[in-house]
Design an enzyme around this catalytic site. Structure first.
Site, PDB file in Angstrom:
ATOM      1  N   SER A  51       0.859  -1.182   0.000  1.00 21.96           N
ATOM      2  CA  SER A  51       0.000   0.000   0.000  1.00 21.96           C
ATOM      3  C   SER A  51       0.894   1.230   0.000  1.00 21.96           C
ATOM      4  O   SER A  51       2.078   1.157   0.369  1.00 21.96           O
ATOM      5  CB  SER A  51      -0.880  -0.007   1.256  1.00 21.96           C
ATOM      6  OG  SER A  51      -1.496   1.246   1.472  1.00 21.96           O
ATOM      7  N   TYR A  87      -1.879  -1.698  10.288  1.00 22.43           N
ATOM      8  CA  TYR A  87      -1.895  -1.901   8.835  1.00 22.43           C
ATOM      9  C   TYR A  87      -0.643  -1.286   8.205  1.00 22.43           C
ATOM     10  O   TYR A  87       0.065  -1.932   7.422  1.00 22.43           O
ATOM     11  CB  TYR A  87      -3.157  -1.273   8.258  1.00 22.43           C
ATOM     12  CG  TYR A  87      -3.344  -1.427   6.770  1.00 22.43           C
ATOM     13  CD1 TYR A  87      -3.945  -2.563   6.239  1.00 22.43           C
ATOM     14  CD2 TYR A  87      -2.959  -0.420   5.883  1.00 22.43           C
ATOM     15  CE1 TYR A  87      -4.149  -2.703   4.873  1.00 22.43           C
ATOM     16  CE2 TYR A  87      -3.146  -0.548   4.525  1.00 22.43           C
ATOM     17  CZ  TYR A  87      -3.743  -1.688   4.019  1.00 22.43           C
ATOM     18  OH  TYR A  87      -3.940  -1.819   2.664  1.00 22.43           O
TER      19      TYR A  87
END
Length: 272
Positions: A140, A153
């Site tokens: 990401s 995350y």
């Protein structure tokens, strides 16, 4: 994209989002797609969408090393080789960091980081014996820059970036390529599927984002083009490229955006 034709492409987290679209796109250009997901129902939906195109389906929990190992070895034995592995499965738990329990951290780390490590480790050993193959780890933009509101995350995605870029150096002389994908906001089920701690999730989900979400089909096309070019880090959209470039010049250049994330999130926090 001829490079994928008749190639064995293993995709985790194929029950929705990027994983599902990877399966659809790759099967559509003639790849031998092997799809897996922990969710049997959504995996079956993907299978039905692909239809009669060549495929293989496996219910798989990437947080279980023995399951991942058995799946990849059985695939290589049955199909003769593994050409591409897309370690895509992932989860998110959104919260102000002071509201996380250790169980939240462990859950995210086990899927997002250990799951990718398991898939990478097994695939890499198979591919080095073949002397060819390409591992694609889906991280990401939050693996390249700070991402408050989802610290576990971001932690795992930074780990995936470090894993991928380091292993790429080792793999080059052995015929194995490694790429890491770092997209910005993509249209995906992960937002609704995420767990939200001490916050009004509906209000948060409906709050405006700083950048427009990329359609899933567009995102997958960017990923496959990046893999075709054997890019080390695949970043998109353009706003993500610019954000990463500014961060590399000076973190202060994007501080307003990152601080804005947590300031906005705290408006919906249920515990003062």
């Amino acid at each position: 994209m001829k490079i994928f034709e008749d190639k064995v492409c293993v995709i985790t987290g194929a029950g929705s989002g990027i994983g599902r679209q990877l399966a659809i796109s790759l099967s559509g250009i003639g790849a031998k797609v092997v799809i897996s997901d922990k969710n049997r129902a959504t995996l079956e939906e993907t299978r039905l969408i692909i239809g009669s195109r060549q495929q293989d389906v496996c219910n798989l929990d990437v947080s279980e090393y023995q399951e991942v190992k058995a799946h990849l070895h059985e695939t290589a034995e049955r199909l003769g080789s593994i050409d591409y592995v897309f370690n895509n499965a992932g989860i998110a738990i959104a919260a102000d960091a002071r509201d996380y329990e250790m169980s939240h951290w462990e859950k995210v780390v086990q899927v997002n980081l250990m799951g990718v490590i398991y898939g990478t480790d097994v695939a890499y050993k198979i591919m080095t014996k073949q002397r060819r193959g390409h591992i694609i780890n889906i991280a990401s933009l939050s693996g390249l820059i700070p991402f408050p509101t989802n610290v576990p995350y971001a932690t795992t995605k930074h780990g995936v970036v470090g894993l991928s870029r380091s292993l790429r150096v080792e793999g080059q002389a052995l015929g194995v390529n490694v790429s890491v994908v770092c997209p910005g906001f993509v249209e995906s089920n992960i937002y609704k599927a995420s767990e939200y701690i001490n916050t009004d999730s509906e209000r948060f989900l409906n709050a405006p984002l700083p950048f427009k979400k990329v359609p899933t089909e567009v995102a997958v096309n960017k990923i496959l083009m990046g893999v075709e070019k054997n890019k080390e880090v695949i970043v998109f959209p353009f706003s993500g490229v610019i954000t990463w470039a500014l961060f590399r010049v000076s973190a202060s250049l994007i501080a307003g955006v990152t601080k804005g994330f947590i300031a906005s999130f705290r408006k919906f926090r249920e515990k003062a």
